[in-house]
Design an enzyme around this catalytic site. Structure first.
Site, PDB file in Angstrom:
ATOM      1  N   ARG A  73       0.857  -1.183   0.000  1.00 42.68           N
ATOM      2  CA  ARG A  73       0.000   0.000   0.000  1.00 42.68           C
ATOM      3  C   ARG A  73       0.891   1.230   0.000  1.00 42.68           C
ATOM      4  O   ARG A  73       1.826   1.320   0.801  1.00 42.68           O
ATOM      5  CB  ARG A  73      -0.930   0.002   1.212  1.00 42.68           C
ATOM      6  CG  ARG A  73      -2.146   0.897   1.041  1.00 42.68           C
ATOM      7  CD  ARG A  73      -3.096   0.797   2.208  1.00 42.68           C
ATOM      8  NE  ARG A  73      -3.820  -0.463   2.271  1.00 42.68           N
ATOM      9  CZ  ARG A  73      -4.824  -0.699   3.116  1.00 42.68           C
ATOM     10  NH1 ARG A  73      -5.208   0.228   3.970  1.00 42.68           N
ATOM     11  NH2 ARG A  73      -5.431  -1.867   3.121  1.00 42.68           N
ATOM     12  N   SER A 175      -8.438   0.540   0.509  1.00 47.79           N
ATOM     13  CA  SER A 175      -9.472   0.592   1.534  1.00 47.79           C
ATOM     14  C   SER A 175      -9.869   2.031   1.852  1.00 47.79           C
ATOM     15  O   SER A 175     -10.391   2.734   1.005  1.00 47.79           O
ATOM     16  CB  SER A 175      -8.988  -0.158   2.781  1.00 47.79           C
ATOM     17  OG  SER A 175     -10.014  -0.303   3.718  1.00 47.79           O
ATOM     18  N   ASP A 333     -16.943   1.511   4.461  1.00 49.53           N
ATOM     19  CA  ASP A 333     -15.804   2.258   3.929  1.00 49.53           C
ATOM     20  C   ASP A 333     -15.691   2.005   2.427  1.00 49.53           C
ATOM     21  O   ASP A 333     -16.453   1.217   1.857  1.00 49.53           O
ATOM     22  CB  ASP A 333     -14.525   1.917   4.703  1.00 49.53           C
ATOM     23  CG  ASP A 333     -14.021   0.509   4.474  1.00 49.53           C
ATOM     24  OD1 ASP A 333     -14.804  -0.356   4.025  1.00 49.53           O
ATOM     25  OD2 ASP A 333     -12.834   0.244   4.739  1.00 49.53           O
ATOM     26  N   ASP A 337     -15.335  -3.256   3.448  1.00 44.63           N
ATOM     27  CA  ASP A 337     -15.010  -4.333   4.389  1.00 44.63           C
ATOM     28  C   ASP A 337     -15.129  -3.883   5.845  1.00 44.63           C
ATOM     29  O   ASP A 337     -15.001  -4.700   6.760  1.00 44.63           O
ATOM     30  CB  ASP A 337     -13.627  -4.941   4.108  1.00 44.63           C
ATOM     31  CG  ASP A 337     -12.476  -3.979   4.320  1.00 44.63           C
ATOM     32  OD1 ASP A 337     -12.727  -2.768   4.519  1.00 44.63           O
ATOM     33  OD2 ASP A 337     -11.310  -4.431   4.285  1.00 44.63           O
ATOM     34  N   LYS A 449     -12.787  -9.524   7.305  1.00 44.69           N
ATOM     35  CA  LYS A 449     -13.838  -8.610   7.747  1.00 44.69           C
ATOM     36  C   LYS A 449     -14.742  -8.261   6.570  1.00 44.69           C
ATOM     37  O   LYS A 449     -14.297  -8.234   5.427  1.00 44.69           O
ATOM     38  CB  LYS A 449     -13.236  -7.359   8.375  1.00 44.69           C
ATOM     39  CG  LYS A 449     -12.257  -6.585   7.518  1.00 44.69           C
ATOM     40  CD  LYS A 449     -11.652  -5.453   8.315  1.00 44.69           C
ATOM     41  CE  LYS A 449     -10.593  -4.711   7.519  1.00 44.69           C
ATOM     42  NZ  LYS A 449      -9.353  -5.491   7.354  1.00 44.69           N
TER      43      LYS A 449
END
Length: 623
Positions: A73, A175, A333, A337, A449
């Site tokens: 990321r 995310s 979000d 998740d 999740k």
């Protein structure tokens, strides 16, 4: 796979650039300009070279990303330490190389690839483009690819990996990170996020596969024409929604539910999937926040696309709920998740639940319904709930009273997902798992999740409680009366300087001399210290932590004499030092205000004494 037909072969002598005076940087610049085929990112490097911005070039080109929370990321843009076409191709080549060695049947199992809605297509760094390049690398080596044809929630990738029997999965997403970021999230064949040693081995394989194998790796057209590419979207969505009904316990009640719900998808992927999940449960679909319903990679209506920030980013949702007389707000979000929940309260406007409070409600709800269908107490012996170690101990209190099993894992759902897999192999059932950063899993539908399933489960719980003349918040207090109040505080400071973070934690480990941790916090004696980074635990006879050592991140937990448990840790995905404190009271006690006051005092002492925000130029969380 060191191939003779690498893009442009050896360093192209025709590509000339001024010497920077640093041989390492000269080589890195030359490699980038030789290998990169994306006009946008090539132009970035060429512009920096022309301007003589050597430090900026050194920052971008002389270091590489490492695997964080199950993947990569970073900001999008040119550079070996950023997310772009070249680094995604390199990462996929390394992943291919490792999977080939690990799975004898890799060429028949293939991989799943999904993406969210980040990045601008015209910039050449959109999630969809990066997903298609991921697929192109695999297809160029005759590996089947199950590439979703449209954006999906992140949980759909691990779900598809298990459902289709794939060797691995890749989700292109960052995310809830800022709009400048993107990511490359990897799932193992069991559907869980990759963990050690796979992450280190994949990273090693990437380092051995830096030169793009051939021009076909850059050809998105290969994805369209290759017979080895399939689109799992319709099948996976249908199967997911069908299996979601296993979490629906009161469908008749749902269809008569008088409550209205508002849902925000935070400019991400969640809208259509949450709408469909509500219909699957028999509900009228929630009212969407119109400004946030459709994908927008600029996240134009929120200062941070993270519903964990609470009321400050839920403003549009709460205003709409007021207008519509909807007592419950749900917010997923951007990659759907995680889930935030707020409820209209007569006393204080809106109650925005913390992740720990929502876990208390969802844990109670899942066990309540499990008991209804499993009246034999003996069956409880095979039931588990899981939580990360920085999360509330409320599930531990449930387990102590109700007789099921509770286990803690290291922070991150990769640990929960892999533990779920191990427990399932021995015939056990995990009925609820969570991490305090609003990440929940009801049942075991996905080993990760899942904001979509959590949203509709919360709606059904709210509907059931409304039928009993109870609100979610009232039921939360009922739970705390039964199992003991668990008052917690979670927040963070921002630190963009890695050496400062190292200095802070080094000081804590040598607080009263070398190898000596702090003995007090806020004037209260520290009775135990657990340092997962080093594997130390003062509460154990052998001084060794039961949790696995995690040297790549910082995490120290202090247990204080007054019953407060406090943890400091670094984030795996953001430049943050997070802190977690919790007061756990015995059942029946209800002096909540005094517990909260004491916890506020201890939390302030933890931050001021151990992190020294002003001295270290840390930025406190914006509230």
């Amino acid at each position: 796979m060191g191939d003779d037909n690498g893009v442009n072969g050896d360093l192209n002598a025709n590509l000339r650039c001024p010497s920077t005076g640093d041989p390492q940087l000269d080589k890195a610049v030359q490699q980038w300009l030789t290998w990169d085929k994306n006009r946008w990112t090539r132009a970035q490097v060429e512009s920096l070279v022309a301007a003589g911005r050597w430090e900026e070039l050194r920052s971008r080109l002389c270091s590489r990303m490492s695997f964080g929370t199950a993947g990569l990321r970073a900001p999008m843009g040119a550079g070996f330490n950023r997310i772009n076409d070249l680094t995604v191709i390199q990462s996929t080549q390394g992943l291919f190389s490792y999977l080939c060695r690990y799975f004898p049947d890799f060429s028949s199992r293939g991989v799943v690839v999904g993406f969210d809605t980040r990045g601008q297509e015209e910039s050449g760094c959109s999630s969809e483009r990066l997903a298609r390049l991921t697929a192109a690398v695999m297809l160029s080596r005759d590996v089947p690819v199950h590439l979703f044809s449209a954006y999906v929630p992140t949980p759909y990738v691990p779900y598809a990996v298990k459902k289709l029997g794939a060797a691995a999965g890749v989700m292109i997403t960052a995310s809830h990170n800022p709009k400048e970021d993107n990511g490359y999230k990897v799932y193992w064949c069991n559907g869980a996020q990759i963990s050690s040693p796979h992450d280190k081995e994949i990273l090693r394989s990437i380092d051995g596969q830096l030169e793009p194998w051939s021009t076909s790796c850059w050809e998105e057209e290969l994805v369209e024409s290759c017979s080895l590419r399939t689109d799992p979207l319709t099948q996976i969505n249908s199967c997911y929604m069908e299996e979601l009904t296993s979490l629906c316990f009161h469908r008749d009640l749902n269809s008569r539910c008088p409550l209205k719900f508002v849902h925000s998808s935070f400019h991400g992927v969640g809208h259509a999937f949450v709408q469909q999940a509500f219909q699957t449960f028999g509900f009228t679909p929630p009212i969407p926040v119109p400004e946030q319903k459709d994908p927008d990679p600029n996240f134009s209506s929120v200062h941070l696309p993270n519903p964990e920030e609470g009321e400050s980013v839920l403003e549009l949702s709460l205003l709409l709920a007021e207008r519509e007389n909807a007592p419950v707000v749900l917010a997923t979000d951007p990659d759907a998740d995680r889930l935030a929940v707020a409820e209209k309260s007569d006393e204080c406007g809106w109650k925005v639940f913390t992740g720990n409070e929502l876990a208390a409600l969802l844990g109670w709800w899942m066990f309540f319904n499990w008991k209804e269908s499993h009246p034999d107490p003996a069956e409880t012996q095979s039931v588990y709930m899981l939580a990360t170690t920085v999360s509330s101990k409320i599930l531990q209190a449930f387990a102590r009273t109700e007789g099921f099993h509770f286990e803690e894992t290291l922070p991150g759902f990769k640990w929960i997902g892999n533990r779920m897999h191990e427990l399932a192999k021995t015939g056990n059932t995990v009925i609820f798992s969570f991490e305090e950063s609003i990440g929940f899993l009801c049942g075991s539908l996905v080993p990760d999740k899942d904001g979509v399933s959590s949203a509709v489960v919360v709606a059904e719980m709210a509907s059931y409680l409304h039928n009993k003349n109870l609100s979610l918040n009232q039921q939360l207090h009922n739970i705390y009366q039964t199992y003991g109040y668990h008052v917690s505080k979670t927040s963070y400071v921002i630190c963009n300087d890695a050496p400062t973070i190292h200095k802070i934690f080094s000081r804590i480990r040598n607080f009263d001399g070398e190898g000596s941790y702090p003995k007090t916090c806020g004037g209260v004696r520290i009775v135990h210290v657990r340092d997962v980074t080093t594997g130390y635990d003062s509460s154990k006879p052998d001084l060794r932590s039961v949790l696995p050592v995690a040297r790549s991140s910082q995490m120290i937990t202090f247990t204080l004499q007054n019953g407060v448990v406090a943890t400091l840790r670094t984030s795996g995905t953001e430049p943050k030092i997070k802190y977690y404190t919790e007061f756990c009271a015995a059942p029946g006690k209800s002096e909540v205000s005094s517990l909260e006051a004491e916890l506020r005092k201890m939390t302030a002492a933890l931050v001021d004494e151990f992190l020294e925000p002003e001295k270290n130029n840390l930025i406190r969380r914006r509230v």
